[in-house]
Write a protein that holds these residues in place. Sequence first.
Motif, PDB file in Angstrom:
ATOM      1  N   MET A 148     -33.069   7.367  29.670  1.00 46.11           N
ATOM      2  CA  MET A 148     -32.249   5.475  29.038  1.00 46.11           C
ATOM      3  C   MET A 148     -30.844   6.227  29.234  1.00 46.11           C
ATOM      4  N   ARG A 161     -32.612  11.091  34.190  1.00 44.97           N
ATOM      5  CA  ARG A 161     -32.660  10.274  32.489  1.00 44.97           C
ATOM      6  C   ARG A 161     -32.534  11.112  31.909  1.00 44.97           C
ATOM      7  N   ARG A 205     -32.539  10.247  24.160  1.00 47.76           N
ATOM      8  CA  ARG A 205     -31.551   9.221  23.614  1.00 47.76           C
ATOM      9  C   ARG A 205     -31.311  10.592  22.216  1.00 47.76           C
ATOM     10  N   SER A 213     -32.324   6.120  38.100  1.00 47.67           N
ATOM     11  CA  SER A 213     -34.103   5.254  38.117  1.00 47.67           C
ATOM     12  C   SER A 213     -34.754   5.578  39.132  1.00 47.67           C
ATOM     13  N   ILE A 252     -28.701  -9.416  32.406  1.00 48.38           N
ATOM     14  CA  ILE A 252     -29.901  -9.566  32.593  1.00 48.38           C
ATOM     15  C   ILE A 252     -31.136 -10.536  32.259  1.00 48.38           C
ATOM     16  N   ASP A 285     -36.613  -8.551  33.073  1.00 50.08           N
ATOM     17  CA  ASP A 285     -36.924  -7.062  32.620  1.00 50.08           C
ATOM     18  C   ASP A 285     -36.456  -7.103  34.551  1.00 50.08           C
ATOM     19  N   ASP A 320     -35.744   0.744  35.196  1.00 49.77           N
ATOM     20  CA  ASP A 320     -34.992   1.053  34.165  1.00 49.77           C
ATOM     21  C   ASP A 320     -33.442   1.371  34.628  1.00 49.77           C
ATOM     22  N   THR A 356     -33.300  -2.156  31.992  1.00 50.44           N
ATOM     23  CA  THR A 356     -33.083  -1.368  30.468  1.00 50.44           C
ATOM     24  C   THR A 356     -32.052  -0.897  30.178  1.00 50.44           C
ATOM     25  N   ASP A 357     -31.266   0.076  31.222  1.00 46.14           N
ATOM     26  CA  ASP A 357     -29.734   0.426  30.842  1.00 46.14           C
ATOM     27  C   ASP A 357     -28.579  -0.507  31.301  1.00 46.14           C
ATOM     28  N   ARG A 388     -28.942  -3.294  29.756  1.00 42.38           N
ATOM     29  CA  ARG A 388     -29.094  -4.001  28.468  1.00 42.38           C
ATOM     30  C   ARG A 388     -28.684  -3.492  27.466  1.00 42.38           C
ATOM     31  N   GLU A 389     -29.048  -2.292  27.435  1.00 38.33           N
ATOM     32  CA  GLU A 389     -28.051  -0.910  26.660  1.00 38.33           C
ATOM     33  C   GLU A 389     -26.723  -1.040  26.589  1.00 38.33           C
TER      34      GLU A 389
END
Length: 561
Positions: A1, A27, A30, A190, A293, A296, A325, A328-329, A331-332
Motif C-alpha cells: 500500500m 508495494r 506503511r 499491484s 471507488i 473494492d 490493491d 485500495t491505494d 481509497r487511501e
Amino acid sequence: MFAKVAFAALLVLASVPASATPAAPIRTARTPPESAPSALPSTRLPTIVAVYPNPVAMDDVGEFVVVSFPNETNLSGWTLSDDESTARLPARTVSGRVAFSTAPNRTESLTPLRTLSLSNLSLANSGETITLRRETTVEIDESGEATEWNSTRGRVDSVRYVDAPEGEYWRPKAEEWRPLGATNFSISRSGATSARVFVLPDDPEVPVETLRNANRRILLAGYSFTSRRIADLLVAAKNRGVNVHVVVDDAPVGGISNREATVLDGLTRNGVTVEVIGGERGRYDFHHAKYAIADDEAVVMTENWKPAGVGGHASRGWGVVVGGDAATDLREVFVADTSWNDTVSWADFRRGRTFNPVTPANESYPTRFPAKRVSVDSVDVLTAPDNAESGVLSLLRSANDSISVQQMTAGGIDQPFVRATLAAARRGVEVRILLGSAWYVSEDNRRVVDWLNERADAEGLPLQAKLARPDGYEKIHAKGVVVDERHVVVGSLNWNNHSARENREVAVVLHGDAAGAYYTRVFGADWGTNENTFPVGLAGFVAIGVAGAIWIAKREIRFER
C-alpha cells in the motif's frame, strides 16, 4: 500500500520509497523507516526533518520543529535554538519523529506526531537557522545546579530556511516548501489482475454500472460534477445503505455552475456527504482528479463527472475499472485528500454564494469501441504532485519501439513530457502525438505540433504530431499515453507543468499486451490509420539507424525514485 499518513509533515516525511525493480510488484511499507525492526541499533544521529514557522494563525500560534530520533533518546541535556534564543527540550525519552512546539495543543491539531512542549522558541517568518544541540560539558556550581552548555561542539544538526510561506513547512532534505498536509505518496505497483477498459463517448455505461453495483461504499473524487444521472445513482445507493462520499474542486475554471450547485444541493438533501476542497490555504491549486471507488473496485478516467464526459455526449476520453490493491491505494488517496482542513462541507461552502449559468452537452455518438475485460500484468497508481511526473517521464524514457500520445493539450515545447517524446524519437522510437483542436487549445497546440514536425523533418526523426479531426466525438479530452503498445497511462494528468506539479491528479498505468492493444486501436482510429505514420525524413534515419539498432539493448519499463 501507499506509505500513507493522514496529516501534516508526517505525510511527506514518513514515506518509504517504492522499489524501482519492475519484475516484482512494488508495494510501499506503511511503517516509517525508524520504526522498522533491525538486528543492530542504528548509529545515525537525530536530525531536524521539518520546520513550520508560519502557521495560518494569529501570532503564528502552533509553529513547530520536527526532529527524527533514530534510537531511544533521553532528551535531558538537549536544546533547540534559533538566531535569538535557546529552548531546553523536556526531560523525556523518545524515538521516531517528534514535534516540538510552544503551543502543543494547537500543534496537535495540525499533525499526528507526538508533540512536546517548549518553554520558548519563536521562529522568524523571514528566515533563520534552527540548531539541535546536546550538552557536552557539565560544570556544577556551589548550589549543585548550574550547567554550562557548549554551543559549538554540542551541535548535532542545523537547518536554515528563508521567506517562509504562510501555511507551508520546510523540508531540509528536499530543500523545498510544501503545504502543510500535502501527501508524498510513492508509486505503487499491484500484481497481475483483470481490468475493464473503455473509452468515451462510446461506452458511458461502464462508470454507471460500476457505481450502481456498489453495496458498501462509493467514494467519488472529481473536478466538477454536473451529471444528474450519476447523482441519481448516488442517492439510490445512499438509500440502500451505501456509504457515499463526494469531493469536488471548490473553484474550477469558469467557476461552479448553477447546474453543479443544483446537483450538489440534491445530494446533500438526500444525506450524501459532499465536500469541496481548495480555498486560500488549499494544498493543491486544483483538485483535478476524476475517479471513484465502488466497494473494492475503482473507476479511473480522463473525464469529468458531467454529461460531456461520463454522459458520453462530447469528449473523447479514456477510462478503466480496476480492483485489488490499486483500488485500495486509491481509497487511501481519497481519505488523505478529505481528511485535512482545506475541505469544507458543501452546505457551508455554498452559503451566500452565487453560481454561473452553463449549457450542458447533449449530442449523442455511436459506440465504435465497446468496453472490454482484459488481463493485465500489473497496475501502477500515480498521483500528482507526488510522483506522476517522474513516473510518466520514466515510461517515456524506457520506450523501445513506439509512443502514442493523445492529449487535450501540451504545455509547450519545453514541457518535460514533450521533450521526452522528442528524445525518444531521436533514439529511434516511433512517436505519434495527437492533440486537441478545440478553439480554446488549438492555437497553443498548433505551435507545439509545428515545432515537433519541424524537428522531425530537419533531423529525419520517426515522429509525427498533429491536431485531431474529430470523428465520432466532439473534442479530445483524453490524457492518454501508450508505450510499446503494452504500457498505458489513463487518468487526469494533463501534459503541462501546472498539472504535474501543482494539482491533485490521479492516473493508473496498465501493463499488459491486451490493454495496450485496446487503446492502440482506439488511438489508431482517432489518428487516422490510412495516413502515413512516418515523416518523409525517416528514410534517411532508418538507413543510418538499422545497423546501430542491433546493439541497442532493450530498455525495461521502470520508475525512477
